[in-house]
Write a protein that holds these residues in place. Structure first.
Motif, PDB file in Angstrom:
ATOM      1  N   ASP A 241       0.809  -1.222   0.000  1.00 33.91           N
ATOM      2  CA  ASP A 241       0.000   0.000   0.000  1.00 33.91           C
ATOM      3  C   ASP A 241       0.841   1.270   0.000  1.00 33.91           C
ATOM      4  OD1 ASP A 241      -2.440  -1.206  -0.179  1.00 33.91           O
ATOM      5  OD2 ASP A 241      -2.856  -1.183   1.973  1.00 33.91           O
ATOM      6  N   PHE A 244       0.374   3.333  -3.118  1.00 28.82           N
ATOM      7  CA  PHE A 244      -0.773   4.243  -3.081  1.00 28.82           C
ATOM      8  C   PHE A 244      -0.414   5.491  -2.262  1.00 28.82           C
ATOM      9  CE2 PHE A 244      -4.649   6.008  -1.407  1.00 28.82           C
ATOM     10  CZ  PHE A 244      -5.640   5.761  -2.343  1.00 28.82           C
ATOM     11  N   TYR A 410     -12.352   4.412  -6.153  1.00 30.29           N
ATOM     12  CA  TYR A 410     -11.066   5.111  -6.250  1.00 30.29           C
ATOM     13  C   TYR A 410     -11.287   6.620  -6.301  1.00 30.29           C
ATOM     14  CZ  TYR A 410      -6.595   6.775  -7.977  1.00 30.29           C
ATOM     15  OH  TYR A 410      -5.418   7.474  -8.111  1.00 30.29           O
ATOM     16  N   ALA A 428      -5.367   4.429   1.460  1.00 34.22           N
ATOM     17  CA  ALA A 428      -4.837   3.178   0.914  1.00 34.22           C
ATOM     18  C   ALA A 428      -5.548   1.975   1.523  1.00 34.22           C
ATOM     19  CB  ALA A 428      -3.339   3.089   1.174  1.00 34.22           C
TER      20      ALA A 428
END
Length: 443
Positions: A241, A244, A410, A428
């Motif tokens: 993550d 992200f 998203y 994330a």
């Protein structure tokens, strides 16, 4: 492996560069279809009057005009076939297709995006085109199969590619020159991009670019040898993550320092003509644009624009079919629909009228037939696509059926992070949790 899969594009595009080296301009106006050209296309089943319905998405009047020009050429060549074309903007298009599918009222010819075709095939809504390819109603003789591989599932063809595109970061050469910033080269890095954004703000007092979108995040992941979705399409394609987090932290830094346009401004953008770049408000145009949008950019700015790959390792880039044309399984006129698709894809006069607006053609015969029509801008697009191919890796598989739902998640989380309602770390975690639930359920 990736290079082998797209070798044919290099050959086709290199041919265009060679053939257009002495070109002297073009006209985008429709040209009358010659009898010889029409005769070269397989005749319809019947001369009885037939009405075909087609749908497509359009974010610009230029898109509508180009599509209408081909429709008119087709109707002149085949007077017994009338084409009723309807268009919708953005997400409204796919919402409309969902409604039409639910009511068994899909159009004969459906414009299909690479990210959506998996869903339509999975729901058994599209007609396999192999029989029409075999009898050359849709004539792909001499065409490298790689250009239509994205429309093939379970060894059957469900979509015909119209042309090739690549994501692009446009730039305004005049503004870069005034700021003393060099145009992005092949080795352009994210660090240099940020330095340039700061220089543009300091020297010109304007924003450098807009925030990054999901398309940028996908390229960012590809630069790290990851993907948004895994191969099984039932989970995300990355486990760390921090990818992200880092992606959003740099944007928050740019946002805090006033290097990118306000998020509220970007949320007000209604069309391709309407973005900050097209209004001359930014020096870079990385607003999820594609190479075939160059006409719109230059028309709005009334000047040439530059084309560059996204910052970072070029392997994150890829060549993408601009869109497919598919036939609804429920169509009552599939042969005529196939004929229309062939005309749209292979007819020389149609190609001249489209003027590579929907992506560069890939049929060698079409490329040769329109070699004298390319403008200097189109030659630059050809050079750009050829350059992208040098660095690009193979395109990811089409999105899973739940891809659109994941995209909404998203976008919502991206907005919350950029409006600083949640941290990138929390974003994330939430994106992984919500996207994973959607993908697992979709499977």
């Amino acid at each position: 492996m990736a290079k082998a899969k797209i070798t044919g594009l290099t050959v086709a595009l290199s041919t265009v560069i060679a053939l257009t080296g002495c070109s002297s301009g073009t006209s985008s106006a429709p040209v009358e279809t010659s009898a010889a050209t029409a005769a070269a296309t397989t005749a319809p089943v019947s001369k009885e009057p037939v009405t075909l319905r087609m749908t497509y998405w359009a974010g610009s009047q230029l898109t509508v005009d180009r599509n209408n020009a081909v429709v008119q050429l087709f109707q002149k060549a085949y007077p017994n076939i009338k084409v009723e074309a309807e268009y919708y903007a953005g997400d409204a298009y796919w919402d409309k297709m969902s409604v039409l599918a639910a009511s068994s009222n899909l159009p004969d010819v459906i414009r299909m995006d690479y990210s959506k075709i998996t869903n339509f095939v999975g729901k058994n809504l599209l007609l396999p085109l192999d029989d029409y390819m075999k009898d050359k109603t849709i004539n792909l003789e001499g065409v490298n199969p790689i250009h239509n591989a994205g429309g093939r599932f379970n060894d059957k063809q469900y979509g015909i590619n119209i042309g090739n595109n690549a994501l692009v970061m446009f730039y305004n050469p005049e503004l870069l020159e005034k700021a003393g910033v060099k145009a992005p080269a092949d080795n352009y890095t994210w660090e240099q991009y940020e330095k340039d954004l700061r220089t543009i703000k300091d020297k010109l007092g304007i924003f450098g670019d807009t925030h990054l979108a999901q398309s940028h995040f996908s390229v960012w992941l590809r630069q790290h040898d990851k993907s948004l979705f895994n191969k099984g399409q039932d989970a995300l394609g990355y486990e760390d993550d921090q990818l992200f987090v880092d992606f959003f932290k740099q944007q928050l830094r740019w946002q805090k320092d006033g290097l990118v346009t306000p998020l509220g401004t970007e949320l007000e953008v209604k069309s391709l003509e309407d973005g900050p770049f097209t209004k001359g408000q930014t020096a870079f145009g990385g607003f999820s644009y594609w190479s075939n949008h160059v006409d719109i950019m230059e028309k709005q700015l009334k000047k040439n624009v530059g084309l560059a790959m996204y910052p970072g390792d070029g392997k994150g880039m890829y060549i993408k079919p601009s869109f497919f044309h598919s036939i609804a399984k429920s169509s009552k006129h599939p042969k005529e629909a196939a004929l229309f698709i062939d005309f749209y894809t292979n007819n020389i006069e149609a190609a001249k009228s489209l003027n590579a607006y929907f992506g560069m053609p890939y049929n060698p015969k079409v490329i040769q037939g329109i070699q004298d029509t390319f403008t200097e801008t189109q030659k630059r697009v050809v050079a750009y696509l050829t350059n992208v191919e040098k660095y690009a890796s193979a395109i990811d598989a089409p999105e899973p059926a739940a891809g659109a739902e994941v995209a909404k998640v998203y976008k919502n989380i991206s907005d919350e992070v950029l409006f600083e309602k949640i941290t990138p770390e929390d974003g994330a975690k939430r994106f992984r949790k919500e996207a994973s639930a959607i993908l697992a359920k979709g499977k």
